[in-house]
Design a protein around this motif. Structure first.
Motif, PDB file in Angstrom:
ATOM      1  N   ALA A 230     -11.516  25.889  36.077  1.00 26.96           N
ATOM      2  CA  ALA A 230     -11.205  24.632  35.397  1.00 26.96           C
ATOM      3  C   ALA A 230     -12.397  24.240  34.527  1.00 26.96           C
ATOM      4  CB  ALA A 230     -10.895  23.542  36.418  1.00 26.96           C
ATOM      5  N   MET A 236     -10.650  18.079  37.855  1.00 27.35           N
ATOM      6  CA  MET A 236      -9.892  19.286  38.175  1.00 27.35           C
ATOM      7  C   MET A 236     -10.812  20.361  38.713  1.00 27.35           C
ATOM      8  SD  MET A 236      -7.671  21.740  35.639  1.00 27.35           S
ATOM      9  CE  MET A 236      -6.918  23.246  36.250  1.00 27.35           C
ATOM     10  N   SER A 237     -11.985  20.498  38.108  1.00 28.18           N
ATOM     11  CA  SER A 237     -12.942  21.516  38.530  1.00 28.18           C
ATOM     12  C   SER A 237     -13.423  21.265  39.954  1.00 28.18           C
ATOM     13  CB  SER A 237     -14.127  21.548  37.563  1.00 28.18           C
ATOM     14  OG  SER A 237     -15.034  22.580  37.893  1.00 28.18           O
ATOM     15  N   LYS A 240     -10.667  21.958  42.463  1.00 26.95           N
ATOM     16  CA  LYS A 240     -10.531  23.402  42.687  1.00 26.95           C
ATOM     17  C   LYS A 240     -11.608  23.907  43.634  1.00 26.95           C
ATOM     18  CE  LYS A 240      -7.059  24.790  40.059  1.00 26.95           C
ATOM     19  NZ  LYS A 240      -5.904  25.567  40.588  1.00 26.95           N
ATOM     20  N   GLY A 305     -11.129  19.071  28.215  1.00 26.52           N
ATOM     21  CA  GLY A 305     -10.513  20.253  28.806  1.00 26.52           C
ATOM     22  C   GLY A 305     -10.024  21.291  27.828  1.00 26.52           C
ATOM     23  N   LEU A 320      -4.681  31.643  35.118  1.00 27.67           N
ATOM     24  CA  LEU A 320      -4.254  30.326  35.543  1.00 27.67           C
ATOM     25  C   LEU A 320      -2.741  30.168  35.407  1.00 27.67           C
ATOM     26  CD1 LEU A 320      -6.983  28.067  33.878  1.00 27.67           C
ATOM     27  CD2 LEU A 320      -6.987  29.059  36.169  1.00 27.67           C
ATOM     28  N   ASP A 324      -1.679  24.689  35.850  1.00 33.32           N
ATOM     29  CA  ASP A 324      -3.133  24.534  35.761  1.00 33.32           C
ATOM     30  C   ASP A 324      -3.595  24.411  34.309  1.00 33.32           C
ATOM     31  OD1 ASP A 324      -3.540  24.500  38.445  1.00 33.32           O
ATOM     32  OD2 ASP A 324      -4.075  26.620  38.628  1.00 33.32           O
ATOM     33  N   THR A 327      -2.824  20.954  33.191  1.00 34.09           N
ATOM     34  CA  THR A 327      -3.753  20.016  33.825  1.00 34.09           C
ATOM     35  C   THR A 327      -5.117  20.071  33.147  1.00 34.09           C
ATOM     36  OG1 THR A 327      -2.611  20.310  35.947  1.00 34.09           O
ATOM     37  CG2 THR A 327      -4.820  19.336  36.008  1.00 34.09           C
ATOM     38  N   ALA A 328      -5.578  21.275  32.850  1.00 35.34           N
ATOM     39  CA  ALA A 328      -6.871  21.435  32.177  1.00 35.34           C
ATOM     40  C   ALA A 328      -6.864  20.765  30.810  1.00 35.34           C
ATOM     41  CB  ALA A 328      -7.206  22.915  32.042  1.00 35.34           C
ATOM     42  N   GLN A 331      -7.802  16.892  30.843  1.00 34.48           N
ATOM     43  CA  GLN A 331      -9.007  16.433  31.543  1.00 34.48           C
ATOM     44  C   GLN A 331      -9.866  15.518  30.668  1.00 34.48           C
ATOM     45  OE1 GLN A 331      -9.759  17.075  35.005  1.00 34.48           O
ATOM     46  NE2 GLN A 331      -7.575  17.441  34.604  1.00 34.48           N
TER      47      GLN A 331
END
Length: 388
Positions: A230, A236-237, A240, A305, A320, A324, A327-328, A331
């Motif tokens: 991420a 998100m990172s 994870k 992101g 990914l 994902d 989502t990235a 960010q």
């Protein structure tokens, strides 16, 4: 068979000497000297290629240094590795053709173009070693440790190389007319062989550890979260990294104009916000060089992101899932309070750096008090011990 032999001679002579017709063998001493230089250059580039492979895990340090200087985010480490691989392949190929020349009893007339390229190759390696020694000195212990681990395999490779070259050495010994030349050949070959075969006596590999003495598995720390999975320093990172069972989060804290601590690694005029956000698109006419140039509300307008999906810094985006990636793409820059809440929820410690280190401690923009205030008022458990 005769035509094949002629073709081999012409091809080998054409690559090594860039000349299809045979020449006289008057400059024997000079030719042998250049053959030694080709051999040394090949070994030197092989060692340099080994260093590049060993330091691969820390490649982002090189990439960041390149970005700080050139203001362009490119995988500079990969560029250097490709150049090193091409250079190593060229030197090895040149050495092999030199050996073919010796086997075919052809004169070792190295062309001037090869001499120039060899000089540039050695210069490139020398600059690389100097650069590591001056800017990246901490990598040398890693190289030594890796050499200890790979030494047994390198020794077996050396034995194989000696075996393959032995017939050519004895052929040269048989052809040598003078006694001094024969002694030099046999002594050199014997010395190299003895050193290669006895080198295991000097190898102390850390990989050879008794099971009872094996230390416990090291605790995992989420360095800027899980930056391979991420965008770094985003929620998100860090989420994870929680799935990876980390013991602590590692991050970087800066202070906004309205004194809100937020997470961002890059700081100072060399690249604040440029690498990991779309600040140049949102504020094209402005050049920010300090975290206090923007308010928290302005920081929240930036995309933190999309750069990850576009640059794919760790070549992991293809792995990914579609969810994902989406989502990235959404960010934003997180605040320190958001990370503290996540850490408290999962009982995870926090380690962070205060990036406004160029501000005097008595300055009103000093971020220490604001950061401590945020930690104390977040309800973060003190036994988890956030490290400042």
């Amino acid at each position: 068979m005769a035509s094949d032999n002629v073709c081999c001679r012409v091809f080998s002579r054409g690559f090594y000497s860039c000349n299809l017709t045979p020449r006289s063998n008057k400059k024997q001493r000079s030719a042998c000297c250049w053959f030694s230089i080709v051999t040394l250059a090949s070994l030197l580039t092989l060692c340099w290629m080994y260093i590049c492979l060993v330091t691969f895990n820390d490649r982002e340090d090189i990439n960041w240094k390149g970005f700080a200087v050139l203001k362009l985010w490119v995988n500079w480490f990969m560029v250097l590795t490709i150049i090193s691989a091409v250079l190593t392949s060229y030197c090895i190929l040149l050495m092999l053709f030199a050996l073919f020349q010796v086997a075919l009893s052809e004169p070792l007339d190295l062309h001037w173009l090869h001499k120039i390229l060899l000089f540039l190759g050695v210069l490139f390696v020398a600059m690389g070693v100097t650069g590591i020694s001056l800017q990246w000195r901490k990598e040398w212990p890693t190289v030594v440790l890796s050499f200890q681990a790979t030494a047994p395999f390198l020794q077996m490779g050396g034995v194989g190389a000696l075996t393959m070259l032995s017939w050519m050495v004895f052929q040269s010994f048989h052809r040598a007319g003078r006694l001094v030349a024969k002694l030099l050949i046999i002594v050199t070959f014997a010395g190299v062989s003895i050193a290669t075969f006895l080198s295991p006596l000097l190898i102390h590999s850390p990989c050879l550890v008794d099971l009872a003495e094996l230390p416990p598995k090291p605790a995992l720390i989420g360095h800027r979260g899980a930056p391979m999975l991420a965008p770094e320093n985003t929620m998100m990172s860090f989420s994870k990294s929680v799935a990876c069972n980390v013991t602590a989060f590692e991050t970087d804290v800066q202070l906004s104009k309205d004194r809100v601590p937020f997470l961002m690694h890059d700081h100072g005029p060399s690249g604040f916000l440029r690498r990991t956000t779309d600040v140049k698109e949102k504020f094209p006419e402005q050049d920010f060089n300090h975290s206090t140039n923007l308010t928290w509300e302005e920081l929240q307008t930036l995309d933190a992101g999309d750069w990850f999906l576009k640059t794919d810094p760790f070549y992991s985006v293809s792995q990914l899932s579609k969810h994902d990636r989406e989502t990235a793409r959404t960010q934003k820059i997180p605040s320190l309070r958001q990370l503290l809440d996540l850490a408290s929820q999962h009982n995870i410690s926090i380690i962070f750096d205060l990036k406004n280190d160029n501000v005097p401690h008595n300055d009103t923009n000093n971020d220490t008090m604001d950061t401590v205030h945020t930690v104390l008022h977040s309800g973060f458990a003190q036994h988890l011990g956030p490290a400042l």
